[in-house]
Design an enzyme around this catalytic site. Structure first.
Site, short mmCIF file in Angstrom:
data_model
loop_
_atom_site.label_atom_id
_atom_site.label_comp_id
_atom_site.label_asym_id
_atom_site.label_seq_id
_atom_site.Cartn_x
_atom_site.Cartn_y
_atom_site.Cartn_z
N ARG A 21 100.46 -9.45 57.18
CA ARG A 21 99.44 -8.48 56.78
C ARG A 21 99.78 -7.06 57.20
NH1 ARG A 21 96.01 -6.43 60.11
NH2 ARG A 21 96.53 -8.02 61.67
N ARG A 126 82.01 -34.31 75.03
CA ARG A 126 83.19 -33.89 74.27
C ARG A 126 82.86 -32.72 73.34
NH1 ARG A 126 83.61 -39.71 74.33
NH2 ARG A 126 82.53 -39.83 72.33
N CYS A 146 91.82 -14.00 66.73
CA CYS A 146 93.12 -14.68 66.82
C CYS A 146 92.98 -15.91 67.72
CB CYS A 146 94.17 -13.74 67.37
SG CYS A 146 94.55 -12.35 66.28
N ARG A 166 94.88 -19.24 66.47
CA ARG A 166 95.39 -19.39 65.10
C ARG A 166 96.61 -18.50 64.86
NH1 ARG A 166 94.69 -14.96 61.99
NH2 ARG A 166 93.19 -13.44 62.80
N ALA A 168 99.41 -15.86 66.94
CA ALA A 168 99.87 -15.55 68.29
C ALA A 168 101.02 -14.55 68.25
CB ALA A 168 100.30 -16.83 69.00
N ASP A 169 100.73 -13.30 68.60
CA ASP A 169 101.73 -12.26 68.78
C ASP A 169 102.39 -12.53 70.13
OD1 ASP A 169 103.14 -9.96 69.42
OD2 ASP A 169 101.50 -8.57 68.99
N ASN A 177 96.64 -13.31 76.57
CA ASN A 177 95.75 -14.43 76.29
C ASN A 177 95.85 -15.52 77.35
OD1 ASN A 177 96.89 -13.98 72.93
ND2 ASN A 177 94.98 -13.18 73.76
N TYR A 209 107.13 -10.29 66.26
CA TYR A 209 107.31 -9.23 65.27
C TYR A 209 108.75 -8.74 65.31
CZ TYR A 209 102.36 -8.88 64.15
OH TYR A 209 101.09 -9.15 63.70
#
Length: 264
Positions: A21, A126, A146, A166, A168-169, A177, A209
């Protein structure tokens, strides 16, 4: 943190080139999991220095349900500036979903409070899950989440947390994170009277990247150092009462910072 360096190596070895993107381009793998036993130390990357102040203030900001960058900026944290509008607003991002998820009756659900109460009173459940991925509200977010949702697990008096991310840079975002959710786990364990267990980090589209490749190679050339310890004020028993001053990182001896441009 061998787990993190192994992930970087895996992407460089197995990753495929993908457009994205932002227009930057990535090398990507799909599906990866790391596990961190917090008894072995606080999982803060040592092969480059991280700005812990930003990590702590961002987490406290999320927990307050705040979605305006003013608090962050007032505390010298600029990591959300690129996505804020002219008034500093970010829309219905993490803090809003964590604390004010809209229900179907015109009210709101405080997912954090509900998770804490369930851990205390029904620890074998759960269903101790907090989600930021509200499909009906994605268009009202300046950046869709993210790190999308996380689940708590209690066994033998120990609290563990698994995060599903979902997107991950891996160079810029993932170290933040890891530290953020490890800290959240410690905080929730303290206020629920449990020992800290494992942080499990499950990643979807896991990428580097293309403008971070040289930085990654530099980081991989550095030998990891012993993990630090995170000390938390033991007097705090309410998850929403923590302040920045309640945290102390000790024995952190990282390699120098490595700069990288964020892709917006």
């Amino acid at each position: 943190m061998k787990q993190y360096l192994d992930l970087l190596n895996r992407i460089l070895t197995e990753g495929v080139h993908k457009e994205d993107r932002t227009g930057t381009g990535t090398i990507s793998v799909f599906g990866h999991q790391m596990r961190f036993n917090l008894e072995e130390g606080f999982p803060l990357v040592t092969t480059k220095k991280l700005h812990l102040k930003s990590i702590i203030h961002e987490l406290l900001w999320f927990l307050q349900g705040d979605t305006n960058v003013k608090y962050l900026q007032d505390n010298g944290v600029r990591i959300w500036n690129e996505w804020a509008d002219a008034n500093g607003d970010l829309g219905h991002i993490y803090g809003y979903q964590w604390r004010s998820w809209p229900d179907y009756n015109g009210g709101f659900i405080d997912q954090i409070s509900e998770a804490i109460e369930t851990i205390k009173h029904n620890p074998d459940s759960r269903r101790i899950i907090v989600s930021a991925w509200n499909v009906a509200d994605l268009n009202n977010m300046n950046l869709p989440p993210c790190h999308a949702f996380f689940q708590f697990y209690v066994a033998n008096g120990r609290l563990s947390l698994q995060l599903y991310q979902r997107s991950a840079d891996t160079f810029l975002g993932v170290p933040f994170n890891i530290a953020s959710y490890a800290l959240l786990l410690q905080m929730v364990a303290q206020v629920t009277g449990l020992q800290t267990g494992d942080f499990v980090h499950t990643l979807g589209d896991t990428h580097i990247y293309t403008n971070h490749l040289e930085q990654v190679k530099l980081q991989l050339s550095r030998e990891p150092r012993p993990l630090p310890q995170m000390k938390i004020n033991p007097d705090i028993k309410d998850i929403f009462s923590f302040k920045y001053e309640d945290f102390e990182l000790v024995n952190y001896d990282p390699w120098p910072h490595i700069a990288g441009k964020v892709s917006v």
